[in-house]
Design a protein around this motif. Structure first.
Motif, PDB file in Angstrom:
ATOM      1  N   SER A   1       0.843  -1.185   0.000  1.00  0.00           N
ATOM      2  CA  SER A   1       0.000   0.000   0.000  1.00  0.00           C
ATOM      3  C   SER A   1       0.885   1.246   0.000  1.00  0.00           C
ATOM      4  N   GLY A   2       0.282   2.373  -0.381  1.00  0.00           N
ATOM      5  CA  GLY A   2       1.005   3.633  -0.337  1.00  0.00           C
ATOM      6  C   GLY A   2       2.051   3.760  -1.421  1.00  0.00           C
ATOM      7  N   GLN A   3       2.864   4.794  -1.277  1.00  0.00           N
ATOM      8  CA  GLN A   3       3.906   5.115  -2.255  1.00  0.00           C
ATOM      9  C   GLN A   3       5.259   5.181  -1.555  1.00  0.00           C
TER      10      GLN A   3
ATOM     11  N   GLY B   1      10.030  -4.178   3.509  1.00  0.00           N
ATOM     12  CA  GLY B   1       8.871  -3.300   3.440  1.00  0.00           C
ATOM     13  C   GLY B   1       8.954  -2.209   2.393  1.00  0.00           C
ATOM     14  N   GLY B   2       9.724  -2.439   1.332  1.00  0.00           N
ATOM     15  CA  GLY B   2       9.857  -1.431   0.283  1.00  0.00           C
ATOM     16  C   GLY B   2       8.752  -1.512  -0.750  1.00  0.00           C
ATOM     17  N   HIS B   3       8.754  -0.561  -1.660  1.00  0.00           N
ATOM     18  CA  HIS B   3       7.754  -0.483  -2.719  1.00  0.00           C
ATOM     19  C   HIS B   3       8.345  -0.927  -4.052  1.00  0.00           C
ATOM     20  N   TRP B   4       7.446  -1.192  -4.998  1.00  0.00           N
ATOM     21  CA  TRP B   4       7.881  -1.646  -6.313  1.00  0.00           C
ATOM     22  C   TRP B   4       8.665  -0.567  -7.057  1.00  0.00           C
TER      23      TRP B   4
ATOM     24  N   SER C   1      -4.409 -10.906 -10.416  1.00  0.00           N
ATOM     25  CA  SER C   1      -3.504 -12.046 -10.563  1.00  0.00           C
ATOM     26  C   SER C   1      -2.672 -11.973 -11.827  1.00  0.00           C
ATOM     27  N   THR C   2      -3.073 -11.120 -12.782  1.00  0.00           N
ATOM     28  CA  THR C   2      -2.327 -11.018 -14.035  1.00  0.00           C
ATOM     29  C   THR C   2      -1.341  -9.850 -14.046  1.00  0.00           C
ATOM     30  N   LEU C   3      -1.155  -9.186 -12.905  1.00  0.00           N
ATOM     31  CA  LEU C   3      -0.223  -8.052 -12.862  1.00  0.00           C
ATOM     32  C   LEU C   3       1.234  -8.466 -13.009  1.00  0.00           C
ATOM     33  N   VAL C   4       1.502  -9.762 -12.929  1.00  0.00           N
ATOM     34  CA  VAL C   4       2.879 -10.212 -13.114  1.00  0.00           C
ATOM     35  C   VAL C   4       3.399  -9.815 -14.498  1.00  0.00           C
ATOM     36  N   THR C   5       2.505  -9.801 -15.502  1.00  0.00           N
ATOM     37  CA  THR C   5       2.952  -9.443 -16.858  1.00  0.00           C
ATOM     38  C   THR C   5       3.257  -7.958 -16.989  1.00  0.00           C
TER      39      THR C   5
ATOM     40  N   GLU D   1       2.979   4.997 -10.626  1.00  0.00           N
ATOM     41  CA  GLU D   1       1.611   4.551 -10.889  1.00  0.00           C
ATOM     42  C   GLU D   1       1.439   3.066 -10.569  1.00  0.00           C
ATOM     43  N   PHE D   2       2.478   2.277 -10.804  1.00  0.00           N
ATOM     44  CA  PHE D   2       2.352   0.834 -10.590  1.00  0.00           C
ATOM     45  C   PHE D   2       2.115   0.510  -9.123  1.00  0.00           C
ATOM     46  N   ASP D   3       2.761   1.241  -8.225  1.00  0.00           N
ATOM     47  CA  ASP D   3       2.506   1.010  -6.801  1.00  0.00           C
ATOM     48  C   ASP D   3       1.049   1.268  -6.451  1.00  0.00           C
ATOM     49  N   ALA D   4       0.457   2.292  -7.061  1.00  0.00           N
ATOM     50  CA  ALA D   4      -0.957   2.583  -6.804  1.00  0.00           C
ATOM     51  C   ALA D   4      -1.852   1.480  -7.358  1.00  0.00           C
ATOM     52  N   VAL D   5      -1.496   0.946  -8.513  1.00  0.00           N
ATOM     53  CA  VAL D   5      -2.285  -0.126  -9.128  1.00  0.00           C
ATOM     54  C   VAL D   5      -2.199  -1.400  -8.302  1.00  0.00           C
ATOM     55  N   ILE D   6      -1.002  -1.759  -7.890  1.00  0.00           N
ATOM     56  CA  ILE D   6      -0.823  -3.022  -7.176  1.00  0.00           C
ATOM     57  C   ILE D   6      -1.462  -2.981  -5.794  1.00  0.00           C
TER      58      ILE D   6
END
Length: 413
Positions: free
Chosen positions: A19-21, A80-83, A243-247, A318-323
């Motif tokens: 969660s978060g950024q 505990g880091g972000h993507w 579940s398809t966010l791996v791609t 943006e990806f962190d917000a999506v995930i």
């Protein structure tokens, strides 16, 4: 014979542990860590590339630095880091050694797959074990090479076949495997499994010998009647948006990989150019660095890199917000981020290949010597950009722009 039955996972709890950024402090911290690892990899990168051996020592660097556990939540023993921080780390390593950048990128993809495919209980079980052991994850999931057979046997299965392009598997502590069940009540189910490196019947063939990415440990793995139990099953590979966010993630990682290679090639070229003490005999300048034609090329290439960097940074945030959306993620949201990432894939591929190629134009004929090592950037980016055809990414973006079309869910789109 008792056929094992895999219940379709019903997700009621929040799916995403993220969660978060990433804060500025977090990003700065992991950039510094990644820069330290890159500095350690730099002195002998050419020697290691030429030896073409499995990078066990390099993976140990990742382990000891904390990068291995970066995206595992703190409550499960991780950092505990972000993507976004993870993607920056991949980019930074790829400036020096893109093979190790690739291993780290795929490691994060495989950790992510545990979350994308698994229930909350499965997520916690595997990520706690991974964090405690500081595991490196490889994989056997190449979707254009569906040569694994998962046959029911008793209360489990037997896994048989060969999987090519199994990045990181030979140096990993755990291997993510995708296989389709053959026979029994679960015939046709597409399952994700986690197997330890030393499971009986797993053989690493050591046949990776490519032009570039030579230390990515991307050789074939043979599974010779490997025993698989229900405890090894992460979950079913489906088409539910989260579940398809791996791609989208792995395509985003590719964009950062190519960007890092371009940045590394430009910086190495700059060092070579500044060290040249003369100029071309027709030039009015005293040195090559002072020649306007040389400056023009560097200006052009650095500007293109800056544009790709801006796009990569934007999408990383943006990806962190999506995930973080978890099971609330919609198909439309998933499609939107996938198209943005496809755009990045297009421009990072073209800029990466262009920079790694054209840098020779401003570094002189002596830069083609093997001992200079400038070729490693071109070899690496040229090799990995063949992973999936960039022209189809252009079609994906264009079809969406013109007609609003979205490509079918796959491990490439």
């Amino acid at each position: 014979m008792t056929t094992p039955v895999i219940e379709k996972t019903v997700h009621t709890a929040p799916r995403s542990p993220w969660s978060g950024q990433a804060s500025r402090e977090e990003l700065a911290h992991w950039r510094q860590i990644a820069q330290g690892v890159a500095a350690a990899l730099s002195p002998d990168v050419l020697e290691r590339d030429r030896r073409n051996e499995d990078p066990h020592a390099e993976v140990e660097l990742l382990r000891n630095s904390g990068l291995i556990n970066l995206i595992i939540p703190r409550e499960w023993g991780g950092e505990g880091g972000h993507w976004e921080s993870a993607l920056h780390a991949v980019r930074i390593l790829s400036r020096v050694d893109a093979s190790i950048g690739q291993i780290l990128a795929y490691h994060y993809a495989n950790l992510g797959a545990v979350v994308f495919y698994g229930s909350r209980q499965v997520q916690e079980l595997w990520l706690r074990r991974s964090a405690l052991g500081r595991w490196s994850w490889g994989d056997s999931v190449n979707p254009v090479d569906p040569n694994l057979e998962l046959v029911p046997e008793g209360d489990g299965y037997r896994l048989t076949g060969v999987k090519h392009f199994s990045t990181g598997a030979s140096v990993g502590d755990a291997i993510l495997v995708n296989a389709v069940v053959s026979g029994g009540a679960e015939n046709g189910k597409f399952l994700a499994l986690a197997l330890e490196h030393d499971r009986e019947g797993i053989h690493f063939l050591g046949d990776w010998d490519a032009l570039g990415q030579r230390l990515s440990a991307s050789g074939s793995v043979k599974y010779d009647g490997v025993r698989v139990t229900s405890a090894d099953i992460i979950g079913e590979v489906g088409d539910e948006p989260f579940s398809t966010l791996v791609t989208p993630y792995i395509q985003l990682a590719f964009g950062n990989l190519y960007l890092g290679i371009a940045e590394g090639a430009l910086e190495r070229g700059r060092q070579i150019t500044l060290a040249r003490k003369n100029s071309w005999f027709l030039s009015p300048a005293e040195t090559y660095a002072q020649d306007p034609l040389t400056q023009r090329v560097y200006g052009e290439l650095s500007s293109r890199i800056a544009a790709v960097e801006a796009l990569a940074d934007k999408i990383g945030t943006e990806f962190d917000a999506v995930i973080a959306r978890g099971n609330e993620l919609t198909a439309e949201e998933r499609a939107r981020i996938a198209i943005s990432i496809a755009q990045l894939k297009v421009v990072s591929t073209e800029v990466g290949v262009e920079v790694a190629n054209r840098i020779f134009e401003v570094t002189g004929s002596s830069s083609a010597k093997s001992e200079t090592g400038l070729d490693i950037f071109w070899r690496n980016v040229r090799t990995h950009t063949l992973h999936d055809p960039v022209d189809y990414k252009k079609v994906e973006v264009g079809a969406n722009y013109l007609l609003g079309e979205v490509q079918p869910i796959s491990l490439y789109t």
